[in-house]
Design a protein around this motif. Structure first.
Motif, mmCIF file in Angstrom:
data_model
loop_
_atom_site.group_PDB
_atom_site.id
_atom_site.type_symbol
_atom_site.label_atom_id
_atom_site.label_comp_id
_atom_site.label_asym_id
_atom_site.label_seq_id
_atom_site.Cartn_x
_atom_site.Cartn_y
_atom_site.Cartn_z
ATOM 1 N N TRP A 208 0.811 -1.223 0.000
ATOM 2 C CA TRP A 208 0.000 0.000 0.000
ATOM 3 C C TRP A 208 0.846 1.276 0.000
ATOM 4 O O TRP A 208 0.387 2.298 -0.484
ATOM 5 N N THR A 209 2.053 1.207 0.534
ATOM 6 C CA THR A 209 2.838 2.436 0.707
ATOM 7 C C THR A 209 3.813 2.703 -0.432
ATOM 8 O O THR A 209 4.485 3.742 -0.438
ATOM 9 N N ALA A 210 3.948 1.788 -1.399
ATOM 10 C CA ALA A 210 4.839 1.999 -2.538
ATOM 11 C C ALA A 210 4.118 1.636 -3.822
ATOM 12 O O ALA A 210 3.182 0.832 -3.823
ATOM 13 N N GLY A 211 4.553 2.239 -4.915
ATOM 14 C CA GLY A 211 3.943 1.958 -6.206
ATOM 15 C C GLY A 211 4.488 2.886 -7.267
ATOM 16 O O GLY A 211 5.366 3.723 -7.019
ATOM 17 N N LEU A 212 3.975 2.741 -8.480
ATOM 18 C CA LEU A 212 4.411 3.590 -9.585
ATOM 19 C C LEU A 212 3.703 4.936 -9.526
ATOM 20 O O LEU A 212 2.478 5.010 -9.389
ATOM 21 N N ASN A 213 4.492 5.997 -9.623
ATOM 22 C CA ASN A 213 3.955 7.361 -9.669
ATOM 23 C C ASN A 213 4.407 8.033 -10.952
ATOM 24 O O ASN A 213 5.532 7.813 -11.419
#
Length: 415
Positions: A208-213
């Motif tokens: 939930w706290t990391a991903g593609l931006n």
């Protein structure tokens, strides 16, 4: 410390001198706040915005920065080749049928798997990024999350397996009567599984706290693996210290303490054997202790190697926080970048050389390597070992049965 966490590598096109001069005069807190508003989080971006200087200019002006870049290009492939093949051979040898009944081999086989994952997920990705600017984490949202989570799990599991082996050796050396109960294959497998589950639970928050931006880089919106909205403080500020505690500080303290206790016990036991009056008992204890001492020396070598290779990383973490708090210039940062790079490579060295440590200090491991590569059973060494045990028993017939029973017990916990 794990390098699996989110980071940005591209550099925005900023060249307005007046803006740069204004940024330089801001306090560190104001700079961080400004850069957060601008969506800039990486160390390279901060340096570029503050000093308005490209990497090739840094390399030309500061030799330390040039050495840092050379090390990141040429050292990783050496570590990858040695580490990957060494860990594969270690796993195959540790899983040989003659060794699978020993708990220590189970731990070391799992360690070789964890070390291989650290090298492939961490070092190889970093090296390919230096060569091509390509990061697999930026290709899909699930790759971003999976790479971060697996990177943290593998690095943490690797380190804590060394802690577990050190604690097991402490029990064997200091409390041998309890070794059969606590140091067995079933408990080793449960411990390894428990470590994996614990570190999965600790790092699952990256789902939930990391991903593609979408990040604006040189007027282009490009996907980058980074902290997701609302979690920048947790991922960029809090979690590096949590990871440092789990990967570096706490294992360093535990391994240091248990190693000291083991060494003190071994030294005390050696002195006690010298004072024995009964020659037969002295021979019996010497025969029992030889293999146990060899294994203890090998495992001490592995754990001390961990301490030596991670100590620079511990220091650089603290130094990094000091520099970020008190400000810095390009000259200082170039020197620190070189120190940090050396520290990271030493950390990866720890995950690459266990095979060679086993060969250098583990006689039974060397015998298995010879058998595996040369097709020899090394019967000469085996006969020599058994003849030594027979001599001990034959010289003292009245204690031979007790020795055999003790030998069977000892073989359950040693290489």
């Amino acid at each position: 410390m794990s390098t699996a966490g989110p980071e940005m590598d591209a550099k925005p096109n900023m060249s307005v001198k007046t803006l740069l001069a204004s940024i330089r005069h801001l306090s560190q807190e104001e700079k961080i706040h400004l850069f957060n508003l601008m969506g800039v989080t990486s160390e390279e971006d901060l340096n570029y915005l503050v000093y308005g200087i490209e990497e090739d200019q840094l390399a030309g002006q500061y030799p330390e920065y040039h050495v840092h870049k050379i090390l990141l290009i040429y050292i990783p492939p050496i570590l990858l080749i040695l580490g990957t093949f060494g860990n594969v051979f270690s796993f195959l040898i540790m899983r040989h049928k003659a060794m699978t009944r020993l708990s220590t081999y189970i731990f070391l086989a799992a360690l070789s798997v964890a070390d291989s994952m650290v090298l492939l997920i961490g070092l190889m990705r970093q090296w390919l990024g230096e060569l091509t600017g390509y990061d697999i984490r930026d290709q899909a949202n699930w790759l971003c999350k999976a790479t971060i989570i697996l990177g943290y799990i593998s690095s943490n599991t690797s380190v804590w397996i060394i802690v577990a082996v050190t604690i097991e050796r402490f029990i064997v050396v200091c409390y041998p009567l309890k070794a059969q109960r606590f140091c067995n294959v079933a408990r080793a497998k449960k411990t390894i599984s428990g470590l994996v589950v614990i570190f999965l639970l600790i790092n699952i928050h990256f789902v939930w706290t990391a991903g593609l931006n979408e990040t604006n880089i040189q007027d282009n919106l490009l996907p980058q693996c980074d902290a997701s909205d609302g979690h920048q403080f947790l991922v960029s500020v809090v979690w590096p210290w949590v990871d440092a505690l789990i990967y570096c500080f706490l294992p360093f303290i535990l391994i240091s303490i248990f190693n000291v206790l083991i060494i003190c016990k071994v030294a005390h036991a050696a002195g006690g054997r010298e004072s024995l009056q009964n020659g037969c008992l002295q021979l019996r204890n010497r025969c029992k202790g030889n293999n146990n001492l060899r294994l203890t020396i090998m495992l001490l070598t592995v754990s001390f190697t961990f301490l030596l290779t991670t100590l620079p990383m511990n220091i650089s973490i603290i130094a990094s926080d000091f520099l970020n708090t008190n400000g810095h210039d390009n000259a200082v940062m170039s020197k620190f970048r070189l120190v940090r790079t050396i520290s990271q490579l030493l950390m990866y060295l720890n995950h690459s050389i266990n095979f060679f440590l086993y060969c250098a200090t583990g006689q039974k491991f060397r015998n298995e390597v010879i058998r595996m590569f040369c097709g020899k059973n090394n019967n000469t060494l085996s006969i020599a070992d058994h003849s030594q045990h027979l001599f001990c028993s034959r010289g003292c017939p009245h204690v031979s049965n007790a020795y055999v029973d003790a030998r069977k017990s000892t073989e359950e916990i040693e290489m």
